[in-house]
Design a protein around this motif. Sequence first.
Motif, PDB file in Angstrom:
ATOM      1  N   ARG A 173      33.841  13.337  39.845  1.00  0.00           N
ATOM      2  CA  ARG A 173      35.072  12.722  39.321  1.00  0.00           C
ATOM      3  C   ARG A 173      34.794  11.316  38.811  1.00  0.00           C
ATOM      4  O   ARG A 173      35.310  10.890  37.769  1.00  0.00           O
ATOM      5  N   TYR A 174      33.986  10.568  39.556  1.00  0.00           N
ATOM      6  CA  TYR A 174      33.706   9.188  39.176  1.00  0.00           C
ATOM      7  C   TYR A 174      32.685   9.116  38.035  1.00  0.00           C
ATOM      8  O   TYR A 174      32.659   8.130  37.297  1.00  0.00           O
ATOM      9  N   PHE A 175      31.855  10.116  37.910  1.00  0.00           N
ATOM     10  CA  PHE A 175      30.948  10.153  36.753  1.00  0.00           C
ATOM     11  C   PHE A 175      31.766  10.185  35.465  1.00  0.00           C
ATOM     12  O   PHE A 175      31.507   9.431  34.516  1.00  0.00           O
ATOM     13  N   TYR A 176      32.770  11.037  35.431  1.00  0.00           N
ATOM     14  CA  TYR A 176      33.523  11.247  34.199  1.00  0.00           C
ATOM     15  C   TYR A 176      34.546  10.148  33.915  1.00  0.00           C
ATOM     16  O   TYR A 176      35.133  10.134  32.835  1.00  0.00           O
ATOM     17  N   GLU A 177      34.727   9.213  34.830  1.00  0.00           N
ATOM     18  CA  GLU A 177      35.597   8.084  34.508  1.00  0.00           C
ATOM     19  C   GLU A 177      34.847   7.067  33.647  1.00  0.00           C
ATOM     20  O   GLU A 177      35.472   6.214  33.015  1.00  0.00           O
ATOM     21  N   SER A 178      33.512   7.171  33.620  1.00  0.00           N
ATOM     22  CA  SER A 178      32.714   6.219  32.848  1.00  0.00           C
ATOM     23  C   SER A 178      31.943   6.850  31.694  1.00  0.00           C
ATOM     24  O   SER A 178      31.608   6.151  30.727  1.00  0.00           O
ATOM     25  N   PHE A 179      31.636   8.158  31.784  1.00  0.00           N
ATOM     26  CA  PHE A 179      30.790   8.810  30.789  1.00  0.00           C
ATOM     27  C   PHE A 179      31.391  10.151  30.389  1.00  0.00           C
ATOM     28  O   PHE A 179      31.936  10.868  31.236  1.00  0.00           O
ATOM     29  N   THR A 180      31.276  10.491  29.100  1.00  0.00           N
ATOM     30  CA  THR A 180      31.855  11.750  28.636  1.00  0.00           C
ATOM     31  C   THR A 180      30.983  12.940  29.010  1.00  0.00           C
ATOM     32  O   THR A 180      31.492  14.027  29.296  1.00  0.00           O
ATOM     33  N   ASP A 181      29.660  12.749  28.994  1.00  0.00           N
ATOM     34  CA  ASP A 181      28.744  13.831  29.326  1.00  0.00           C
ATOM     35  C   ASP A 181      27.374  13.241  29.654  1.00  0.00           C
ATOM     36  O   ASP A 181      27.202  12.022  29.679  1.00  0.00           O
ATOM     37  N   LYS A 182      26.413  14.102  29.893  1.00  0.00           N
ATOM     38  CA  LYS A 182      25.083  13.647  30.305  1.00  0.00           C
ATOM     39  C   LYS A 182      24.389  12.840  29.212  1.00  0.00           C
ATOM     40  O   LYS A 182      23.728  11.828  29.496  1.00  0.00           O
ATOM     41  N   ASP A 183      24.526  13.256  27.956  1.00  0.00           N
ATOM     42  CA  ASP A 183      23.892  12.519  26.868  1.00  0.00           C
ATOM     43  C   ASP A 183      24.466  11.110  26.741  1.00  0.00           C
ATOM     44  O   ASP A 183      23.724  10.137  26.493  1.00  0.00           O
ATOM     45  N   ASP A 184      25.780  10.999  26.879  1.00  0.00           N
ATOM     46  CA  ASP A 184      26.428   9.691  26.847  1.00  0.00           C
ATOM     47  C   ASP A 184      25.896   8.820  27.979  1.00  0.00           C
ATOM     48  O   ASP A 184      25.637   7.624  27.795  1.00  0.00           O
ATOM     49  N   PHE A 185      25.681   9.416  29.135  1.00  0.00           N
ATOM     50  CA  PHE A 185      25.148   8.699  30.287  1.00  0.00           C
ATOM     51  C   PHE A 185      23.726   8.210  30.033  1.00  0.00           C
ATOM     52  O   PHE A 185      23.402   7.040  30.282  1.00  0.00           O
ATOM     53  N   VAL A 186      22.861   9.088  29.539  1.00  0.00           N
ATOM     54  CA  VAL A 186      21.469   8.713  29.278  1.00  0.00           C
ATOM     55  C   VAL A 186      21.409   7.570  28.267  1.00  0.00           C
ATOM     56  O   VAL A 186      20.645   6.609  28.427  1.00  0.00           O
TER      57      VAL A 186
END
Length: 206
Positions: free
Chosen positions: A54-67
């Motif tokens: 849940r907290y991952f998706y409050e900051s990033f849309t997906d894994k590529d956005d995160f990387v």
Amino acid sequence: MESARPYGGVQAADRLAQRRHRLLQAGLDILGADSDLSALTVRGICRQAGVTARYFYESFTDKDDFVAAVYDWVIADIAASTQAAVAAARPRDRARAAMTNIVETIVDDPRIGRLLFGSELAYPVLARKRIQAGELMAALTRQQAIGTFEVSENENVKAAAYFVVGGVVQTIGAWLSGGVQLEPDQLVDLLAAMIDQLAEPSLYTD
């Protein structure tokens, strides 16, 4: 949505920033590890950071956005510290100041070296971000050359900037992989000396 009220004396915006930072640190741990990227999943990232998805998706849309965010965070930090080191140095010592900062940074935190310069990280987003970072570093190098040699920007300045950035990146990458075996101070000496060889104003005039 998380309540905007303070919790444990910490404002909601600060809690979000803290969780984002933990996630970015987890990303650096995973991407900068001396191993494969099997842990690079949303579940693996959250486990490393100690948060839920849940907290991952409050900051990033997906894994590529995160990387991409992890890379941008790291490159922005090393670019800023290198610029500061160069600005504090005498003109004749600027190449050494830049190389010292970069090499010391990756010696102090090998994760950064593997993320920015490691050849084994075959991930499409990282490949794209490295190209973008190369453009940024070339632009900063051009600005430095223009200020140092008091010339207008031209194709010679552009070519020299790409030459410096490409050479430094490839040499540090080879050093990290063991293809070049030098002590850190020897590497700094060599890189600084080679860059200083380009300190000839006539190279940058049309």
